[in-house]
Scaffold this motif. Structure first.
Motif, short mmCIF file in Angstrom:
data_model
loop_
_atom_site.label_atom_id
_atom_site.label_comp_id
_atom_site.label_asym_id
_atom_site.label_seq_id
_atom_site.Cartn_x
_atom_site.Cartn_y
_atom_site.Cartn_z
N VAL A 1 0.84 -1.20 0.00
CA VAL A 1 0.00 0.00 0.00
C VAL A 1 0.87 1.25 0.00
O VAL A 1 0.63 2.20 -0.77
CB VAL A 1 -0.95 0.01 1.22
N ALA A 2 1.90 1.26 0.84
CA ALA A 2 2.77 2.44 0.95
C ALA A 2 3.49 2.73 -0.36
O ALA A 2 3.52 3.88 -0.82
CB ALA A 2 3.78 2.23 2.07
N LEU A 3 4.05 1.72 -0.98
CA LEU A 3 4.79 1.92 -2.23
C LEU A 3 3.86 2.31 -3.38
O LEU A 3 4.24 3.08 -4.26
CB LEU A 3 5.58 0.67 -2.59
N THR A 4 2.64 1.80 -3.36
CA THR A 4 1.65 2.20 -4.38
C THR A 4 1.31 3.68 -4.24
O THR A 4 1.25 4.41 -5.23
CB THR A 4 0.37 1.35 -4.26
N VAL A 5 1.09 4.11 -3.01
CA VAL A 5 0.78 5.53 -2.77
C VAL A 5 1.97 6.41 -3.17
O VAL A 5 1.80 7.46 -3.80
CB VAL A 5 0.42 5.76 -1.29
N ILE A 6 3.17 5.97 -2.82
CA ILE A 6 4.38 6.75 -3.13
C ILE A 6 4.58 6.89 -4.64
O ILE A 6 4.91 7.97 -5.13
CB ILE A 6 5.62 6.11 -2.48
N VAL A 7 4.36 5.81 -5.38
CA VAL A 7 4.57 5.88 -6.83
C VAL A 7 3.53 6.81 -7.47
O VAL A 7 3.83 7.52 -8.44
CB VAL A 7 4.53 4.48 -7.48
N ILE A 8 2.32 6.83 -6.93
CA ILE A 8 1.30 7.76 -7.43
C ILE A 8 1.70 9.21 -7.13
O ILE A 8 1.51 10.11 -7.97
CB ILE A 8 -0.07 7.44 -6.80
N LEU B 1 9.38 -3.55 -7.53
CA LEU B 1 9.52 -3.71 -8.98
C LEU B 1 8.18 -4.02 -9.66
O LEU B 1 7.85 -3.38 -10.67
CB LEU B 1 10.55 -4.80 -9.29
N PRO B 2 7.38 -4.96 -9.16
CA PRO B 2 6.07 -5.20 -9.78
C PRO B 2 5.19 -3.95 -9.80
O PRO B 2 4.51 -3.68 -10.80
CB PRO B 2 5.46 -6.31 -8.93
N ILE B 3 5.19 -3.20 -8.70
CA ILE B 3 4.38 -1.98 -8.64
C ILE B 3 4.86 -0.98 -9.68
O ILE B 3 4.06 -0.35 -10.38
CB ILE B 3 4.42 -1.36 -7.23
N ALA B 4 6.18 -0.82 -9.80
CA ALA B 4 6.75 0.12 -10.78
C ALA B 4 6.41 -0.29 -12.21
O ALA B 4 6.09 0.56 -13.04
CB ALA B 4 8.26 0.20 -10.59
N VAL B 5 6.47 -1.59 -12.48
CA VAL B 5 6.16 -2.08 -13.83
C VAL B 5 4.69 -1.84 -14.18
O VAL B 5 4.37 -1.35 -15.27
CB VAL B 5 6.50 -3.58 -13.95
N ILE B 6 3.79 -2.19 -13.26
CA ILE B 6 2.36 -1.96 -13.50
C ILE B 6 2.08 -0.48 -13.69
O ILE B 6 1.34 -0.07 -14.60
CB ILE B 6 1.51 -2.51 -12.33
N ASN B 7 2.69 0.34 -12.84
CA ASN B 7 2.49 1.79 -12.95
C ASN B 7 2.99 2.31 -14.29
O ASN B 7 2.32 3.13 -14.94
CB ASN B 7 3.23 2.50 -11.82
N ALA B 8 4.15 1.82 -14.73
CA ALA B 8 4.71 2.27 -16.00
C ALA B 8 3.80 1.89 -17.17
O ALA B 8 3.59 2.69 -18.10
CB ALA B 8 6.10 1.65 -16.19
N ILE B 9 3.24 0.70 -17.13
CA ILE B 9 2.34 0.25 -18.20
C ILE B 9 1.09 1.12 -18.24
O ILE B 9 0.66 1.58 -19.30
CB ILE B 9 1.96 -1.23 -18.01
N LEU B 10 0.51 1.35 -17.06
CA LEU B 10 -0.72 2.15 -17.00
C LEU B 10 -0.47 3.59 -17.43
O LEU B 10 -1.37 4.26 -17.95
CB LEU B 10 -1.29 2.12 -15.57
N ILE B 11 0.74 4.08 -17.20
CA ILE B 11 1.08 5.45 -17.56
C ILE B 11 1.37 5.60 -19.05
O ILE B 11 0.99 6.60 -19.67
CB ILE B 11 2.30 5.93 -16.74
N VAL B 12 2.03 4.61 -19.64
CA VAL B 12 2.45 4.74 -21.04
C VAL B 12 1.27 4.56 -22.00
O VAL B 12 1.31 5.09 -23.12
CB VAL B 12 3.58 3.74 -21.36
N LEU B 13 0.24 3.86 -21.59
CA LEU B 13 -0.91 3.65 -22.48
C LEU B 13 -1.59 4.96 -22.90
O LEU B 13 -1.89 5.15 -24.08
CB LEU B 13 -1.92 2.70 -21.83
N PRO B 14 -1.83 5.91 -21.97
CA PRO B 14 -2.40 7.20 -22.41
C PRO B 14 -1.48 7.94 -23.36
O PRO B 14 -1.97 8.65 -24.26
CB PRO B 14 -2.58 7.96 -21.09
N ALA B 15 -0.17 7.80 -23.18
CA ALA B 15 0.78 8.44 -24.09
C ALA B 15 0.66 7.86 -25.49
O ALA B 15 0.74 8.59 -26.48
CB ALA B 15 2.21 8.28 -23.57
N PHE B 16 0.44 6.55 -25.57
CA PHE B 16 0.23 5.91 -26.87
C PHE B 16 -1.02 6.50 -27.56
O PHE B 16 -1.01 6.76 -28.76
CB PHE B 16 0.06 4.41 -26.70
N VAL B 17 -2.07 6.69 -26.77
CA VAL B 17 -3.31 7.24 -27.32
C VAL B 17 -3.09 8.66 -27.84
O VAL B 17 -3.52 9.01 -28.95
CB VAL B 17 -4.43 7.25 -26.26
N LEU B 18 -2.40 9.48 -27.05
CA LEU B 18 -2.14 10.86 -27.45
C LEU B 18 -1.27 10.92 -28.71
O LEU B 18 -1.53 11.73 -29.61
CB LEU B 18 -1.47 11.62 -26.30
#
Length: 207
Positions: free
Chosen positions: A38-45, A159-176
């Motif tokens: 939970v803490a690392l998820t909040v921090i990455v956000i 690492l898993p949290i960072a990877v998931i976050n990176a995927i979720l973040i890059v998808l909107p960039a692909f759309v733009l």
């Protein structure tokens, strides 16, 4: 947004479950895996938010040219078409409410002031999303015990949290980036139409 929340919660649940079952680091204190996740998820956000704020404060002049990360090449378009961006782009959250400008549809296609703002906001979004990808992995460094070879949280949780976050973040960039060439065509077509209209009016005056 609901889809993203579901993905985040499910990935958190999977991370916690796998660590609780198979990671012997805190076998007698399994609840620590919940806290770390939970803490690392909040921090990455929060890191994502800081990157977004920093880029939004950059002058508009840095986002005026169709070059660098803002230029969509033919190879990129082929990739986006292969990934089916057109089919799933409507499921990606659009955060225009934070800037007062929504980018999920073109509301005034013949208004070049509007289209120009749309292109500018899209470029800001591309920069925010792309630069947020590498900064996502900064949370790995927070596992300070890994430097003493006393922890694997950086690998099993951060690492898993960072990877998931990176995927979720890059998808909107692909759309733009997928939408930018169309916006540029609309913008240039409007300029051409305005030029032709001016020429017709000039000829009428001569007659």
């Amino acid at each position: 947004m609901i889809l993203y929340l579901i993905i985040i919660l499910v990935s958190m649940a999977i991370t916690i479950t796998l660590n609780s079952l198979f990671n012997p680091l805190y076998h007698d204190k399994w609840w620590l895996y919940i806290i770390f996740t939970v803490a690392l998820t909040v921090i990455v956000i929060l890191i994502d938010a800081l990157v977004a704020i920093a880029i939004r404060k950059m002058p508009e002049k840095h986002f005026q040219k169709d070059e660098g990360i803002f230029k969509t090449t033919e190879k990129e378009m082929k990739l986006y078409n292969f990934l089916g961006v057109q089919k799933w782009k409507d499921y990606i959250p659009e955060l225009g409410s934070f800037t007062g400008f929504h980018k999920n549809h073109v509301a005034s296609p013949f208004d070049n002031e509007y289209i120009g703002r749309f292109i500018l906001e899209a470029r800001y979004g591309i920069a925010i999303h792309f630069y947020s990808v590498p900064t996502s992995f900064l949370i790995i460094l927070l596992d300070w015990k890994m430097y003493l070879d006393q922890s694997n949280i950086w690998l099993t949780i951060a690492l898993p949290i960072a990877v998931i976050n990176a995927i979720l973040i890059v998808l909107p960039a692909f759309v733009l980036k997928h939408n930018l060439p169309r916006l540029l065509r609309i913008y240039n077509n409007n300029i051409d139409l305005q030029r032709r209209k001016a020429e017709r009016e000039a000829r009428k005056k001569e007659i």
